[in-house]
Design a protein around this motif. Structure first.
Motif, PDB file in Angstrom:
ATOM      1  N   THR A 165       0.843  -1.201   0.000  1.00  0.00           N
ATOM      2  CA  THR A 165       0.000   0.000   0.000  1.00  0.00           C
ATOM      3  C   THR A 165       0.877   1.250   0.000  1.00  0.00           C
ATOM      4  N   ASP A 166       1.960   1.209   0.793  1.00  0.00           N
ATOM      5  CA  ASP A 166       2.891   2.348   0.805  1.00  0.00           C
ATOM      6  C   ASP A 166       3.456   2.599  -0.587  1.00  0.00           C
ATOM      7  N   GLN A 177       2.130   1.809  -3.407  1.00  0.00           N
ATOM      8  CA  GLN A 177       1.085   2.368  -4.274  1.00  0.00           C
ATOM      9  C   GLN A 177       0.876   3.857  -4.007  1.00  0.00           C
ATOM     10  N   ILE A 178       0.863   4.233  -2.728  1.00  0.00           N
ATOM     11  CA  ILE A 178       0.669   5.645  -2.388  1.00  0.00           C
ATOM     12  C   ILE A 178       1.817   6.483  -2.957  1.00  0.00           C
ATOM     13  N   SER A 192       3.934   5.704  -5.412  1.00  0.00           N
ATOM     14  CA  SER A 192       4.005   5.723  -6.881  1.00  0.00           C
ATOM     15  C   SER A 192       2.936   6.647  -7.459  1.00  0.00           C
ATOM     16  N   GLU A 193       1.783   6.735  -6.787  1.00  0.00           N
ATOM     17  CA  GLU A 193       0.763   7.689  -7.258  1.00  0.00           C
ATOM     18  C   GLU A 193       1.236   9.124  -7.049  1.00  0.00           C
ATOM     19  N   ASP A 225       3.702   9.796  -9.776  1.00  0.00           N
ATOM     20  CA  ASP A 225       2.941  10.030 -11.009  1.00  0.00           C
ATOM     21  C   ASP A 225       2.453  11.472 -11.072  1.00  0.00           C
ATOM     22  N   SER A 228       3.896  14.428 -13.602  1.00  0.00           N
ATOM     23  CA  SER A 228       2.972  14.652 -14.722  1.00  0.00           C
ATOM     24  C   SER A 228       3.294  15.981 -15.398  1.00  0.00           C
ATOM     25  N   ALA A 263      -6.266  12.783 -12.063  1.00  0.00           N
ATOM     26  CA  ALA A 263      -5.498  11.797 -11.287  1.00  0.00           C
ATOM     27  C   ALA A 263      -4.443  12.460 -10.411  1.00  0.00           C
TER      28      ALA A 263
END
Lengths: 164, 586
Positions: free
Chosen positions: A56-57, A59-60, A62-63, A66, A70, A123
């Protein structure tokens, strides 16, 4: 009871003692094994939980990466930093020492600045916090000092230009 | 004494016999259960404990030419509650065990989930085993909810499609619905590459319904989806979309498109549109902005077609660089119709380069009007008009090119300057790619490959069509360079330091009521650079800009995008002058 009688009785005592000790040993071993297995199961559960938390860490983070990388965020950050797009790039051919194009300074006029973002991106969860860059001298391009020491060629003959 | 002695012995024998019988029966049943019926019993028992679960495969990513992620699969979380189990929660805070009421917990949840406290309280106060609190929260929110450690809150993990660059290339990437079903664009067209195959596992559960550790068995492993590698350069795509969005805004246009092609490979580097769709939430824009107009919309191209007509005239030998044409500003046709130039002028003595420079309808009609319609039709097919491109994009239009036999007298002439036929922006751009690539039109490439398990599939076939001779293409480009070097509107497309060739287009659009041409235009500029050895083709078309009477609104975005392309790919500035060919004659 004489000695002969006692000797005659000894094997019977052994017959009782050996299985009893054996069973006790097996029970103790089983207990130890059960404890060990239970401990392993707990450890497995804890590790699985930790693995899920780390996923989960990841994922947080990497988002966040991102969002920060961007094009929309970078364009906004560049605009806020007052960056200017130079319409007259110059190319240097290192092999021939030839200069292509006419060098001109980038003009800091409002209309020539990198335009603010016009492309939507729902996003984006975080944006660059420029206040941190300006206030904290340890990070950010705004306060980076370029070290300008003399550069010595490998031949140690002529000092090369540090601006090379 | 003898009789008394016999009785206990008999009793002992009977008891021993009974015990032996019982042991025998138990032993028999034991063998029966443990050996004979063991498999059947195990099977019945396992069936009661066994649970089957689908192992979801992960949909592959969509990557740009530099490996930047344009679409990938992550997880979102539905936060649910079991109202029947709702009650106070005990929590250890600094060694002190305190009780938190349902109201306290509702407040904590409302803060994390960005909801109204009453709304949360209402959901947790209901009845039954399931109520949804909030759908598809992100990982950060999920983590905060988990940290509350509330026994009556449970979470469903769901696959979710993330488009990190938002609306960058959104019109071609497409999007998926909430269940992950692809609905549009490359997501849909290349679903066979992107979609994986779900697997299956079984595990055993205890009487309490809990999964028994180490009991999981994978029956069928999931096959992960492949990654789709595009030729699009997302940074350049973003830049082009920014420029177009600015143009649409400032000119109050209906929409605008821009295309960038690598001339020598046919790779599509940019397919930009404005307005564009953010695939993360397509519902934010009306349905007409969710499509790809570059592939799906056709329009009458107008004067950009004159470059193609000139190339045909040169290739058939009908004209050369010195062909002399006297072009009036109007031309009466035998059947009474007229062909007019876009501005009044005295008769001009023009060469083909001059016709392109002032974009004379009369001049191009006199130059190529005598070429057989069948020959021209075949050339137009070779240039790629009238049929879908090799990309075969979802819902791609073939444009409109009637067979030559169906052309009436007027259509025979108007097709010379881009009326009486319709093209898609992608078709028009690749006809210019043919001129930039020494007369060879390459099949457009948008998808480089599909990567799965280290294997590359779906690679482009790499088809090509020789449309005109190399010399013809070179001469046409030289003539188009005069448009930018010497033209009126065309000169505003100049990029400092580089030789640029191109052509303006100001095409009238049919009125909505079908009463002929209206007051709206599709303005465009199609060009290439460096003109001496074209590396990149850039096409810009703006549809229905307000108050447009020429293509002056299309050259600034062309210039911006072309400048950026040349800078981005480190193309050295030009060092040679343009070709010495005349635009007029005496």
């Amino acid at each position: 009871m004489n000695k002969g009688d006692a000797r005659a009785l000894r094997p019977k005592a052994m017959l009782f003692l050996v299985p009893t000790v054996g069973i006790a040993a097996v029970l103790v071993l089983q207990l130890l094994l059960s404890n060990s297995l239970a401990g392993g199961a707990h450890q497995l559960r804890d590790l699985k939980k930790e693995s899920e938390q780390l996923s989960t860490d990841v994922q947080i983070l990497s988002e966040e990466v991102d969002s920060l990388s961007s094009q929309q965020n970078l364009a906004e950050a560049a605009k806020q930093l007052g960056m200017v797009s130079n319409a007259n790039p110059v190319f240097l051919n290192l092999e021939t020492d030839r200069v292509y194009g006419e060098p001109q300074p980038a003009i800091s006029e409002e209309k020539l600045r990198v335009s603010g973002n016009l492309i939507s991106n729902t996003a984006m969860s975080v944006t660059t916090d420029l206040s941190t860059l300006v206030q904290n001298p340890s990070v950010g391009v705004a306060t980076v000092e370029i070290s300008g020491g003399e550069v010595i060629l490998s031949s140690a003959m002529i000092p090369a230009s540090p601006t090379r | 004494m003898g009789a008394h002695d016999a009785q206990p012995k008999n009793r002992l024998r009977i008891i021993a016999l009974l015990i032996s019988a019982i042991v025998g029966i138990v032993g028999f049943r034991l063998v029966e259960f443990q050996v004979v019926l063991a498999d059947d019993i195990n099977e019945i028992s396992y069936a009661k404990r066994e649970v089957q679960r689908t192992l979801e495969s992960e949909r592959g990513s969509i990557l740009d030419a530099n490996g930047e992620v344009l679409a990938r699969t992550i997880y979102r979380y539905d936060i649910n509650v079991a109202p029947d189990m709702v009650g106070p929660v005990f929590r250890d805070i600094e060694g002190v065990r305190i009780e938190l009421s349902v109201g306290d917990i509702a407040q904590e949840l409302a803060l994390i989930l960005d909801m109204d406290v009453n709304e949360v309280f209402q959901a947790v106060s209901g009845e039954g085993n399931y109520a949804n609190l909030k759908k598809r929260v992100n990982a950060a929110v999920y983590q905060q909810v988990e940290s509350l450690d509330i026994p009556w809150i449970f979470v469903d993990e769901l696959s979710y499609r993330l488009y990190p660059s938002g609306a960058v290339a959104g019109n071609i990437i497409g999007f998926v619905d909430v269940d992950g079903i692809p609905l549009a664009g490359l997501e849909r067209q290349y679903n066979t590459c992107l979609a994986g195959v779900d697997g299956q596992e079984t595990f055993e559960r205890s009487a309490q319904g809990m999964k028994i550790p180490s009991s999981a068995q994978t029956i069928k492993p999931p096959v992960e989806g492949g990654d789709l590698n595009l030729t699009i350069d997302s940074d350049l795509q973003y830049f082009a979309q920014q420029v177009l969005a600015d143009s649409v805004q400032s000119q109050n246009a209906e929409y605008a498109v821009a295309i960038v092609i690598e001339a020598e490979t046919g790779r599509l580097l940019v397919a930009a549109e404005a307005p564009s769709v953010d695939p993360n939430d397509p519902s934010l824009v009306p349905s007409e902005h969710r499509q790809s107009r570059i592939f799906q919309n056709s329009y009458e191209p107008g004067s950009t077609m004159k470059s193609i007509t000139t190339a045909i005239a040169l290739d058939t030998g009908e004209a050369n660089a010195y062909t002399q044409i006297v072009a009036e500003d109007t031309m009466r046709l035998p059947w009474g119709d007229t062909i007019d130039d876009s501005f009044n002028h005295d008769p001009r003595k023009l060469t083909p380069a001059g016709i392109l420079k002032i974009s004379s309808n009369v001049g191009i009609t006199k130059l190529a009007g005598e070429i057989s319609r069948d020959v021209r039709y075949d050339y137009l097919l070779d240039f790629g008009f009238g049929e879908q491109t090799a990309i075969n994009f979802e819902g791609e239009s073939a444009g409109l090119l009637r067979e030559a036999s169906q052309w009436d007298g007027m259509t025979n002439l108007t097709t010379l300057f881009g009326q009486g036929m319709a093209v898609t922006p992608i078709q028009m751009a690749y006809s210019y790619q043919a001129l930039a690539n020494d007369g060879v039109r390459l099949d457009p490439v948008l998808v480089d490959s599909c990567s799965r398990d280290g294997q590359q599939t779906m690679q482009p076939a790499g088809g090509s069509t020789r449309v005109v001779d190399e010399g013809t293409a070179r001469l046409t480009v030289d003539m188009m360079e005069k448009v930018v070097e010497l033209g009126g509107v065309g000169s505003t497309a100049q990029v400092p330091g580089y030789r640029v060739a191109g052509k303006t287009g100001t095409a009238q659009i049919q009125a909505d009521d079908g009463t002929g041409y209206g007051d709206s235009f599709a303005i465009s500029f199609f060009g290439m650079a460096p003109a001496e050895d074209p590396k990149y083709v850039v096409a810009v078309m703006i549809y229905k800009p307000e108050g447009a009477i020429n293509s002056a609104g299309a050259t600034p975005p062309f210039k911006s995008i072309m400048s950026q392309v040349l800078r981005h790919y480190r193309v050295p500035p030009s060092t040679t002058p343009s070709a010495n060919i005349p635009t007029e004659w005496e």
